[in-house]
Scaffold this motif. Structure first.
Motif: not given
Lengths: 268, 280
Positions: A115, A157, A161
């Protein structure tokens, strides 16, 4: 931090944390070789020389463009400055820590399984200069994500993405985490759309102004270099053939190759 | 005619494709439920002898009884447990050591890589079962020894796949970036790269699990492995073959469970693999 000097196998010296105020980077008579693996048995491997007598320095707060066609040695020079090519002679000295790089393609330079928040924290977790507590890391992540003008909600995210421009901003943020005074940007906008290019360039420029950041800006696009750089180095076949302030080089190029490049870019 | 087959083909093509992974999961779950039900509800133990020998399947004995009057269903549930245990152990050893070796060889390369991979090639040249037979003849027979023997035999296949993935990944920009940041080699190997090969690893894990079940059955069939009366599925098939024509259920029971289990795991592995390939 005290300066650390490494003497390389071919006799080159790599020094960082010199603490000098004159320049953030000082490259003196640098020759870089690639150790070609011998194709034939019983034949000694030969050294291929990639860079020839490269000599330049970058002042604090200066953005220097590095131009040249592909294969001219731009990337090799940047790798040598990062200290990942040991086979050189001459000297490379950095006023502060080893620089981090922003890569061309943000689709490849961010670990797809992590992430954004984790990716930004990683440079702090492995910071050789000091250890960061969890709160300090968190605080710094939020600080930098604002500097690169990204919303905080992106921290949870995955890279896939995000859009290309957002990813490149994350890559820039990761390079800024340890409050560096000098970074290398290797074709940072070449993989992006023209409109996104302009945004990212504006960001780099404002970071340079706000933070006094020095940037070695590698690009084959002379127009982009003209927009962001103070000074430009033109490389051809491993040599710096011309260097000087951007306006001067673009108006009155002294070298034929520079003239060719400018003509090819439609700037003359 | 031709028109007809074409439309039929098209119709078949247009049918919704079942998700292989889900079908596999369902089959595997069915086997597990069978084991749990058997353990909880079966009135017979795996070794309980009854006077009813070679009885065909009936409400009392769901899968009939074998030549010693033992309930086949109870034995199958017990055998499934042993087979699953051995397969799990085998895959854990094979995948654990194989991943470790493959990661280190692939990432660092050089002379260590050459040596380790040549040894792996030598191991890989022998069929798993043959290799396991060699280890069993060296160290003796028994459930856990078979697990180790098969586990060692399974190392090379995992090492190869993982090594290939690491060779592919180590030149990617995110790895270069991490190394520039000063991330240590071990941290790059296990924290940065490993999560990215999870998909490949998992599908190989399931296929490996499959091969382990089959290899264990094959070894048991040869009389090596878990010792009677606590037989694994393969051993039950082996022990019942002399009464196959008189009482086919004694072979079909454990055989069916092996088939369903293997099918379940292969479908799961296949589904995962097509998923990860589709992503790239």
């Amino acid at each position: 931090m005290s300066p650390s000097t490494h003497t390389m196998p071919l006799g080159g010296t790599y020094t960082y944390n010199t603490g000098t105020n004159d320049s953030v980077l000082d490259v003196r008579s640098l020759d870089v070789y690639y150790h070609a693996r011998s194709k034939q048995l019983f034949r000694k491997a030969e050294n291929n020389q990639i860079l020839f007598d490269v000599d330049f320095s970058i002042a604090p707060g200066e953005v220097v463009g590095l131009c040249g066609e592909s294969g001219s040695g731009k990337t090799t020079l940047s790798k040598a400055i990062c200290g990942i090519i040991p086979t050189f002679t001459g000297s490379i000295s950095l006023a502060h820590e080893r620089p981090l790089m922003i890569f061309q393609n943000p689709y490849n330079s961010l670990n797809p399984s992590k992430r954004i928040g984790w990716l930004l924290e990683e440079p702090l977790r492995v910071d050789p200069a000091r250890s960061w507590s969890e709160e300090e890391r968190d605080e710094r992540v939020h600080e930098v994500i604002k500097q690169v003008e990204l919303p905080e909600k992106l921290l949870d995210r995955l890279p896939k993405e995000l859009s290309g421009g957002q990813r490149q901003r994350v890559a820039i943020a990761a390079a800024l985490m340890r409050k560096p005074r000098f970074i290398i940007a290797d074709e940072p906008v070449s993989a992006l759309d023209v409109t996104i290019q302009a945004q990212v360039l504006r960001l780099l420029k404002s970071l340079h102004e706000d933070l006094g950041l020095s940037i070695l800006f590698i690009s084959h696009d002379l127009r982009v270099v003209y927009q962001v750089c103070d000074r430009v180095l033109i490389m051809q076949r491993g040599r710096i053939v011309e260097q000087g302030p951007v306006r001067k080089v673009y108006r009155q190029p002294e070298n034929d190759y520079t003239r060719q490049l400018l003509e090819a870019a439609g700037l003359r | 005619m031709r028109q007809g087959t074409n439309t039929l083909r098209q119709r078949i093509k247009e049918l919704p494709r079942p998700d292989l992974f889900c079908v596999g999961l369902a089959l595997t779950a069915a086997v597990l439920v069978l084991v749990i039900l058997g353990v909880i509800f079966s009135p017979f133990g795996a070794t309980t002898l009854t006077p009813d020998r070679l009885q065909p399947p009936s409400p009392g004995h769901l899968m009939g009884t074998d030549k010693m009057g033992r309930d086949v269903f109870a034995r199958v549930t017990y055998g499934t447990r042993i087979t699953l245990l051995v397969a799990l152990g085998t895959v854990t050893i094979g995948a654990g050591v194989g991943t470790l070796l493959g990661a280190i060889c692939g990432y660092f390369g050089g002379i260590v890589d050459e040596i380790v991979m040549r040894v792996m090639d030598a191991l890989f040249a022998f069929p798993n079962v043959l290799l396991a037979l060699v280890f069993v003849s060296l160290f003796g027979s028994g459930t856990f020894k078979v697990m180790w023997a098969l586990g060692i035999a399974f190392i090379p296949s995992f090492a190869r796949v993982v090594r290939g993935e690491y060779i592919r990944c180590k030149h990617l920009d995110y790895v270069k970036n991490a190394r520039l940041q000063g991330v240590s080699d071990l941290r790059v190997i296990f924290v940065h790269i490993l999560p990215n090969i999870n998909g490949v690893l998992l599908s190989n894990l399931l296929i490996g699990f499959n091969n382990a079940v089959l290899s264990e059955a094959a070894l048991s069939y040869l009389g090596i492995g878990s010792q009677p009366p606590f037989d694994s599925l393969g051993q039950m098939v082996s022990a019942s073959q002399e009464v196959f024509f008189a009482a086919p259920w004694t072979v079909l029971g454990p055989g069916l469970v092996i088939i369903v289990m293997v099918l379940g795991f292969s479908l799961m592995g296949e589904g995962l693999r097509s998923d990860t390939e589709g992503l790239e």
